[in-house]
Design a protein around this motif. Structure first.
Motif, mmCIF file in Angstrom:
data_model
loop_
_atom_site.group_PDB
_atom_site.id
_atom_site.type_symbol
_atom_site.label_atom_id
_atom_site.label_comp_id
_atom_site.label_asym_id
_atom_site.label_seq_id
_atom_site.Cartn_x
_atom_site.Cartn_y
_atom_site.Cartn_z
ATOM 1 N N ALA A 170 23.072 -32.254 -8.426
ATOM 2 C CA ALA A 170 22.596 -32.567 -9.765
ATOM 3 C C ALA A 170 23.468 -31.850 -10.793
ATOM 4 O O ALA A 170 23.981 -30.762 -10.548
ATOM 5 C CB ALA A 170 21.138 -32.134 -9.911
ATOM 6 N N PRO A 216 24.381 -29.678 -14.037
ATOM 7 C CA PRO A 216 23.706 -28.545 -14.695
ATOM 8 C C PRO A 216 23.106 -28.956 -16.032
ATOM 9 O O PRO A 216 23.634 -29.841 -16.722
ATOM 10 C CB PRO A 216 24.828 -27.509 -14.872
ATOM 11 N N GLU A 217 21.994 -28.324 -16.398
ATOM 12 C CA GLU A 217 21.288 -28.701 -17.614
ATOM 13 C C GLU A 217 22.034 -28.295 -18.876
ATOM 14 O O GLU A 217 21.759 -28.822 -19.958
ATOM 15 C CB GLU A 217 19.887 -28.078 -17.618
ATOM 16 N N ASP A 218 22.975 -27.342 -18.765
ATOM 17 C CA ASP A 218 23.648 -26.861 -19.966
ATOM 18 C C ASP A 218 24.874 -27.688 -20.355
ATOM 19 O O ASP A 218 25.622 -27.308 -21.253
ATOM 20 C CB ASP A 218 24.040 -25.392 -19.827
ATOM 21 N N THR A 248 26.839 -30.253 -22.386
ATOM 22 C CA THR A 248 26.631 -30.802 -23.724
ATOM 23 C C THR A 248 26.629 -32.327 -23.665
ATOM 24 O O THR A 248 27.061 -32.927 -22.672
ATOM 25 C CB THR A 248 27.726 -30.333 -24.692
ATOM 26 N N ARG A 249 26.172 -32.943 -24.746
ATOM 27 C CA ARG A 249 26.177 -34.402 -24.813
ATOM 28 C C ARG A 249 27.591 -34.933 -24.665
ATOM 29 O O ARG A 249 27.837 -35.907 -23.956
ATOM 30 C CB ARG A 249 25.591 -34.864 -26.156
ATOM 31 N N ARG A 287 28.821 -34.810 -21.071
ATOM 32 C CA ARG A 287 28.246 -35.907 -20.286
ATOM 33 C C ARG A 287 28.955 -37.228 -20.596
ATOM 34 O O ARG A 287 29.183 -38.046 -19.705
ATOM 35 C CB ARG A 287 26.742 -36.031 -20.559
ATOM 36 N N LYS A 336 31.447 -25.662 -15.487
ATOM 37 C CA LYS A 336 29.983 -25.617 -15.465
ATOM 38 C C LYS A 336 29.404 -26.289 -14.219
ATOM 39 O O LYS A 336 28.452 -25.791 -13.609
ATOM 40 C CB LYS A 336 29.414 -26.310 -16.707
ATOM 41 N N ALA A 337 29.980 -27.448 -13.857
ATOM 42 C CA ALA A 337 29.412 -28.257 -12.772
ATOM 43 C C ALA A 337 30.030 -27.954 -11.411
ATOM 44 O O ALA A 337 29.624 -28.528 -10.407
ATOM 45 C CB ALA A 337 29.570 -29.743 -13.098
ATOM 46 N N ALA A 361 25.147 -39.049 -10.193
ATOM 47 C CA ALA A 361 24.229 -38.776 -11.303
ATOM 48 C C ALA A 361 23.803 -40.057 -12.028
ATOM 49 O O ALA A 361 23.047 -39.997 -12.997
ATOM 50 C CB ALA A 361 24.862 -37.810 -12.282
#
Length: 221
Positions: A156, A158-160, A162-163, A166, A202-203, A218
């Motif tokens: 999955a 990571p929630e952090d 940014t738009r 993504r 990050k990912a 995803a």
């Protein structure tokens, strides 16, 4: 009076191809670039390893189908023994086995021999900077192949993120190169590279191929 700025060092490149009629003109043409210095030409993977050992070398422009040691095996050996040396594949072949074999072995770029000098130079410079460049035909084929495989579980995003990160991942998953992403989002290529670097960190994404897999898993591509 300001001091003159020092010119960046030219990238040291090895050109590997078993056909002298391809290898020698290609080395000569790339040697004309202000950014590249062709330090050796090799006829097979074994010669590549010998030339890299004699170093220093930044990037190997690697053919795949060569005698003695093919390009995929040479790329794997370089990834294990000389991880600081980037490999960009330049080949006639764009089949699934060749593409996935080279990328899984550690190649940072994959071009077909339809690529022009500027495309090749750009891919070499990108690989030296840790970026991946794939020919559009290769991107499309890779994307189609990965879409037929089941998503890898437990990956999955990571929630952090940014738009914008993504959005960049979505466009990577659609097969767009950095220039295409920049045009789509109306930002510079340098900004795209910055977003990609942050996204990968990050990912925990290793390279562009891994990014495509993660985008598909995803549901972004």
């Amino acid at each position: 009076m300001s001091e003159p700025t020092e010119r960046p060092r030219r990238l040291r490149v090895i050109v590997a191809d078993d056909q002298a009629a391809v290898r020698e003109p290609l080395a000569a043409v790339l040697g004309l670039s202000e950014d590249l210095d062709v330090v050796a030409a090799a006829a097979d993977g074994s010669e590549v390893l010998t030339a890299v050992a004699a170093g220093p070398v930044d990037v190997v422009l690697m053919d795949l189908r060569m005698p003695v040691m093919d390009g995929i095996e040479a790329t794997r050996r370089l990834s294990e023994e000389y991880p600081e040396v980037a490999v960009v594949v330049l080949t006639t072949f764009a089949d699934d086995d060749s593409i996935l074999g080279a990328l899984n072995a550690g190649a940072r770029g994959y071009l077909t021999k339809n690529a022009g000098r500027q495309d090749i130079t750009r891919a070499i410079c990108a690989a030296a900077a840790g970026q991946s460049v794939l020919d559009r035909e290769v991107q499309d084929r890779l994307l189609a192949t990965l879409r037929t495989k089941a998503p890898v579980p437990g990956q999955a995003l990571p929630e952090d993120l940014t738009r914008r990160e993504r959005e960049v991942l979505t466009l990577i998953g659609q097969g767009l190169p950095n220039r295409g992403i920049a045009e789509k989002l109306f930002i510079s290529e340098a900004t795209v590279k910055s977003h990609i670097n942050n996204l990968f960190a990050k990912a925990g994404i290793r390279d562009r191929t891994d990014a495509v897999r993660r985008a598909i898993a995803a549901g972004l591509a």
